[in-house]
Write an enzyme that holds these catalytic residues in place. Structure first.
Site, short mmCIF file in Angstrom:
data_model
loop_
_atom_site.label_atom_id
_atom_site.label_comp_id
_atom_site.label_asym_id
_atom_site.label_seq_id
_atom_site.Cartn_x
_atom_site.Cartn_y
_atom_site.Cartn_z
N GLU A 168 0.80 -1.23 0.00
CA GLU A 168 0.00 0.00 0.00
C GLU A 168 0.84 1.28 0.00
O GLU A 168 0.85 2.03 0.98
CB GLU A 168 -0.95 0.01 1.20
N GLU A 356 -5.38 -8.52 0.90
CA GLU A 356 -5.89 -8.21 2.25
C GLU A 356 -7.37 -7.91 2.18
O GLU A 356 -7.82 -7.18 1.31
CB GLU A 356 -5.22 -6.97 2.86
#
Ligand code: BGC
Length: 450
Positions: A168, A356
């Protein structure tokens, strides 16, 4: 609709994700260098109740017990990250044999349990010594990062097939270098745009280096993706939502796909030019084998004059009075379907993998059990939406739950619990939650869900 693991096909990768700083602890063990998070947690007022991850889940010492749990839960893949400062204490230069040995033990034990390791190279814990030189704002980070990547590949590439470059990048550059709420606590547009550009270069160059050093590897990187909608169906909010979508969802994928930064929809990004060197446009692109999609919720966005650069603000779930998790993230399973559709619509997009997805709900230990029905429902409903996208032709090849253990949730400390397994942070006792048992049953072939 009833569904089971078999509906996803045999090639689909089921897994669970963790991150070094959130679970390992042992922050000074065996010569480990400090990371920006080791440093940041010591600053007053940055972390909920001044908590830290010096011990965290003590995964450094308990990796065998925890890997056995993964095996017991029938989870075939474990995505974990490497702590850069554990293997190169100053970030560059001297390599720590003991740090390398830890990951060798972890990889070997994982494989011995029949679980496939997926390594994330960078999950936010930059060596502090590199931050002292500017960290992600210093272009030399590309050289430091590539050196670190080559050391990882040399040492672990004989056994690890799946490599994830960054976790991320929008979150670690935005929270860490613009808002100052994550390590290293830097603020401002200049810091942010420099960090963005250098992270985007590392994302592509890291992939290229691995492909060269380890031609058989599957290589990916992860993107934080929220489904964005305008708060009201009026032009101003539609425009605001588009800007937020550009910033949160498009900033890192588009240069990687060779499209450049999305400057037309968010003109402030033109200032990245200040950090560009000749040839960078080409260097930003790389054909990954997969893109890791990390999704938790959707965001509703309205126009706001007062917010600089985007003129937009997110209306939080509690203000909207909708069902939300402990993070105040709306529970909205269709979001994962929407982001899968959105990313799969890019030309030349490779396979998508949900690296995720998960939820923090208040857990209570009652007679040694944790009946976390809300988490079971959340996972069930999200997995169903992944299947919906897959059945409509989206090339989605995996799903990893965030996360195995209740761990250190960054600035939030320990109160949001995302684990399939509860951890008592005083005793380090582990208790399997109902959600862990549910995932175990789902992964047992032949088990059907609704
Ligand atoms: C991060 C994890 C984090 C999770 C829940 C993701 O942004 O990769 O490290 O714990 O979301 O907040």
């Amino acid at each position: 609709m009833q569904f089971s693991r078999a509906d996803f096909g045999n090639e689909f990768h089921w897994g669970v994700s963790t991150a070094a700083y959130q679970v390992e602890g042992a922050h000074l063990a065996d010569g480990k260098g400090l990371s920006i998070w080791d440093n940041f947690v010591q600053k007053p007022g940055k972390i909920y109740q001044q908590q830290h991850a010096n011990t965290a889940c003590d995964f450094y010492n308990r990796y065998k017990e925890d890997t056995l749990l993964i095996k017991e839960l029938n989870i075939p893949n474990h995505r974990f990250s490497i702590s850069w400062s554990r293997i190169i204490p100053e970030g560059t230069g001297r390599v720590s044999r003991k740090g390398i040995d830890f990951y060798n033990r972890l990889i070997d034990y994982t494989l011995a349990c029949g679980v496939e390791p997926w390594i994330t190279l960078y999950h936010w814990d930059l060596p502090q010594a590199l931050q002292d030189e500017g960290g992600w704002t210093n272009r030399r980070v590309v050289e430091w990062f590539l050196n670190y990547v080559s050391i990882c590949i040399q040492n672990f590439g004989d056994r690890v097939k799946h490599w994830i470059i960054l976790n991320e990048p929008m979150v670690f550059t935005g929270a860490g270098y613009f808002l100052g709420v994550h390590a290293p606590g830097k603020k401002g547009l200049r810091n942010f745009l420099a960090a963005v550009h250098h992270a985007a270069l590392c994302q592509a160059e890291g992939g290229r280096l691995i492909r060269q050093l380890l031609p058989g590897a599957t290589i990916g990187t992860t993107i934080s993706c929220s489904h964005i909608e305008p708060y009201r169906k009026i032009d101003k909010d539609v425009l605001a939502a588009n800007k937020v979508d550009t910033l949160l969802n498009r900033l890192f994928i588009e240069p990687l796909l060779g499209m450049g930064y999305p400057v037309n929809d968010l003109p402030v990004l033109k200032r990245i030019d200040n950090f560009m060197k000749p040839g960078d446009d080409e260097r930003l692109a790389f054909d990954m084998d997969f893109i890791g999609i990390q999704n938790y919720t959707r965001e509703l966005v309205r126009h706001s004059y007062l917010t600089p650069f985007v003129q937009a603000k997110i209306i939080q779930a509690n203000k909207r009075k909708v069902k939300a998790t402990v993070m105040n993230w709306e529970v909205f399973p269709e979001a994962i379907y929407e982001v899968l559709k959105k990313y799969s619509a890019y030309p030349n997009i490779p396979k998508l993998i949900i690296t995720e997805n998960g939820a923090a709900f208040p857990d209570e230990v009652v007679d040694g059990n944790i009946a976390d029905g809300e988490r079971v429902q959340y996972l069930n409903d999200h997995i169903k939406q992944v299947l919906r996208a897959k059945n409509e032709g989206v090339n989605v090849g995996g799903y990893f739950v965030w996360t195995l253990l209740d761990n250190f949730e960054w600035a939030e400390g320990y109160y949001p619990t995302f684990g399939l397994v509860h951890v008592n942070h005083n005793t380090q006792e582990r208790i399997l939650k109902d959600s862990g048992l549910w995932y175990q049953a789902f992964l047992r072939r032949g088990h059907t869900l609704k």
